[in-house]
Design an enzyme around this catalytic site. Sequence first.
Site: not given
Length: 416
Positions: A90, A150, A263
């Site tokens: 990632h 997340d 958030e």
Amino acid sequence: MMIAYIERFIHENDTESRQGDDLSNICQSLDLQGTIDYVATGIAAKDFGGLYSFNPLAIIRPAGADDIAMAVKAACRSPNLTVAARGNGHSINGQAMAEGGLVIDMRATGENHFKIVTMNGEMFADVSGGALWEDVLKRCVNLAPRSWTDYLGLTVGGTLSNAGVSGQAFRYGPQSSNVTELDVVTGKGDILTCSETENSELFFGALGGLGQFGIITRARVKLQSTPDMVRWIRVVYSEFEDFTHDAEWLVNRPDGVSFDYVEGFVFVNSDDPVNGWCTVPLDPSQRFDQTAIPPTAGYVLYCLEVALHYQNSDHRSAVDMVVNSLLGRLRFAKDLKFQVDVAYVEFLLRLKRVEEHARANGTWDSPHPWLNMFISKRDIADFDRMVFKKLLKEGVGGPMLVYPLLRSNVVVYQVG
């Protein structure tokens, strides 16, 4: 948060002359317990960002830290060989690539460590640096790390080498603040255990060090008891000032009574399927009523996303009372509230469904030129005015996150 965790170890003579390395000598020097793949190297030539592509010489799938140390030592002995550790790929700018070098597949070590440890009345999990956070969650029955990202399809070592930030960070700090001990393979190939009191410079360098101080092979992570359920809520704002005021109020509650997750994100004030109204509802049965948008709204709107943990044994009326008390102080558009109750694990794995959808429609492998930054409370309104309201008023083809974090008692905003 989506950045992988190890930059290439670069040596002074790292030039195109690496093609002159004797491949057979490298093979002989790496007497590994794991495997070396010189053929199917394509997976390590790209990352989630999709911006760069560099073909490695080989992929190493180590059996453990000794294999990783051996690979790093081999790179140290070579004047022009590079080595990089790859978690779940990632990175966004090729951090986990090694052109003509060795890429270490850390996922191969994902099952190497898992042990629940009790120390001074606190619970911890010893986990592999190559383990995915979603696997750690599944193995910590009735327990869980306190702080998350997340998206949990990331490796432990990957997020700890960045920070690991999500909506829980205002309360517990990032993931890197919830670790008490590491095993690290240094740039010289030494395997060291470090903590606040043992090899402390390496400990604090490796946590959030973007991989420049070594490869994390084991981490001792703080745990807490898990809730059963989550009340998950999204509310919409037309005014950035109201959005930030409420977010800051929630994370700065002096009595500590607040949501467990805070958030937010910015979205386009239109029916755009990727950037617009449809990104807000939490359930397919919910509908975004655009007629409820205040007439003063501009090109972009703001969503504050919050969650409250509770147990199955808690009376729903008590949960409602806490939620209503907090929401009653907020300035959102009252007819633009979306709410669901979901299991705690389902909430943490909420982006798994997004990933499955993206893989199905082919967008998962498209380029992701993402950017994350921290902006002070003092400057966030200017950022909104110049960036969100002007430059990005039509969206970016993906999420625009903006949410508050506490640096001591000073509010900063994570934007990504």
